[in-house]
Design a protein around this motif. Structure first.
Motif, PDB file in Angstrom:
ATOM      1  N   GLU A  40       0.863  -1.188   0.000  1.00 11.64           N
ATOM      2  CA  GLU A  40       0.000   0.000   0.000  1.00 11.64           C
ATOM      3  C   GLU A  40       0.897   1.234   0.000  1.00 11.64           C
ATOM      4  O   GLU A  40       1.320   1.725   1.048  1.00 11.64           O
ATOM      5  N   HIS A  41       1.213   1.742  -1.193  1.00 11.53           N
ATOM      6  CA  HIS A  41       2.175   2.834  -1.330  1.00 11.53           C
ATOM      7  C   HIS A  41       1.761   4.095  -0.582  1.00 11.53           C
ATOM      8  O   HIS A  41       2.602   4.746   0.035  1.00 11.53           O
ATOM      9  N   LEU A  42       0.487   4.421  -0.610  1.00  9.99           N
ATOM     10  CA  LEU A  42       0.025   5.626   0.062  1.00  9.99           C
ATOM     11  C   LEU A  42       0.199   5.502   1.581  1.00  9.99           C
ATOM     12  O   LEU A  42       0.681   6.433   2.231  1.00  9.99           O
ATOM     13  N   LEU A  43      -0.150   4.365   2.144  1.00 10.72           N
ATOM     14  CA  LEU A  43       0.024   4.161   3.586  1.00 10.72           C
ATOM     15  C   LEU A  43       1.498   4.201   3.976  1.00 10.72           C
ATOM     16  O   LEU A  43       1.864   4.781   5.003  1.00 10.72           O
ATOM     17  N   ALA A  44       2.356   3.600   3.161  1.00  4.84           N
ATOM     18  CA  ALA A  44       3.790   3.620   3.437  1.00  4.84           C
ATOM     19  C   ALA A  44       4.328   5.046   3.371  1.00  4.84           C
ATOM     20  O   ALA A  44       5.117   5.470   4.238  1.00  4.84           O
ATOM     21  N   GLN A  45       3.900   5.802   2.371  1.00  2.00           N
ATOM     22  CA  GLN A  45       4.348   7.196   2.237  1.00  2.00           C
ATOM     23  C   GLN A  45       3.870   8.044   3.407  1.00  2.00           C
ATOM     24  O   GLN A  45       4.629   8.853   3.945  1.00  2.00           O
ATOM     25  N   GLU A  46       2.634   7.856   3.827  1.00  2.00           N
ATOM     26  CA  GLU A  46       2.118   8.607   4.976  1.00  2.00           C
ATOM     27  C   GLU A  46       2.874   8.252   6.251  1.00  2.00           C
ATOM     28  O   GLU A  46       3.164   9.131   7.069  1.00  2.00           O
ATOM     29  N   ALA A  47       3.205   6.986   6.430  1.00  6.49           N
ATOM     30  CA  ALA A  47       3.973   6.568   7.609  1.00  6.49           C
ATOM     31  C   ALA A  47       5.351   7.223   7.591  1.00  6.49           C
ATOM     32  O   ALA A  47       5.821   7.732   8.618  1.00  6.49           O
ATOM     33  N   CYS A  48       5.998   7.230   6.440  1.00  5.54           N
ATOM     34  CA  CYS A  48       7.314   7.875   6.328  1.00  5.54           C
ATOM     35  C   CYS A  48       7.214   9.374   6.608  1.00  5.54           C
ATOM     36  O   CYS A  48       8.083   9.946   7.291  1.00  5.54           O
ATOM     37  N   ASP A  49       6.164  10.010   6.096  1.00  2.60           N
ATOM     38  CA  ASP A  49       5.971  11.445   6.350  1.00  2.60           C
ATOM     39  C   ASP A  49       5.796  11.728   7.844  1.00  2.60           C
ATOM     40  O   ASP A  49       6.338  12.701   8.369  1.00  2.60           O
TER      41      ASP A  49
END
Length: 134
Positions: free
Chosen positions: A26-35
């Motif tokens: 889930e790219h969006l969830l991974a990106q949000e977690a990194c943010d």
């Protein structure tokens, strides 16, 4: 320690770990977690940031050097490692195990990976990262 995305915010409010591994399909969830991790790191004084992307011929010693050195101005630093293929190779696996065992309070490591198959999740390098980080 493994966290679900909804448990990340309360975890970050209690304080930062030294190593975070974010992976999944889930790219969006991974990106949000990194943010969220980056924002918490900035708030905690990690003002310097280095980003490494693993590609063919990647120099693992530069990553290890960055994770063990002080910033030029004495700032705390966030070191991001992106492994788009999810396969670090033998040299990378050794470097990741070394990185997982190292502890530097002035360096926060953030490793991002794609979705990993079961065999990769049982590999020695991933197990070392999972045991040492969040």
């Amino acid at each position: 320690m493994q966290l679900r995305p909804d448990a990340l915010e309360p975890h970050l409010a209690r304080g930062l770990a030294g190593l975070y591994v974010v992976y999944g399909d889930e790219h969006l969830l991974a990106q949000e977690a990194c943010d969220r991790i980056r924002a918490a790191a900035r708030a905690a004084g990690f003002t310097d940031r280095s980003v490494f992307t693993v590609e063919r011929g990647f120099d693992w010693s530069s990553l290890l050097g960055a994770s063990q050195s002080m910033s030029l101005f004495g700032d705390r630093q966030l070191v991001e490692l992106r492994i788009p293929s999810g396969k670090p190779g033998k040299e990378g696996a050794d470097a990741l195990k070394t990185l997982a065992a190292a502890s530097n309070p002035d360096v926060l490591m953030l490793v991002t990976l794609p979705r990993l198959d079961a065999a990769t999740q049982k590999s020695a390098w991933f197990t070392a990262l999972a045991d040492s980080g969040v």
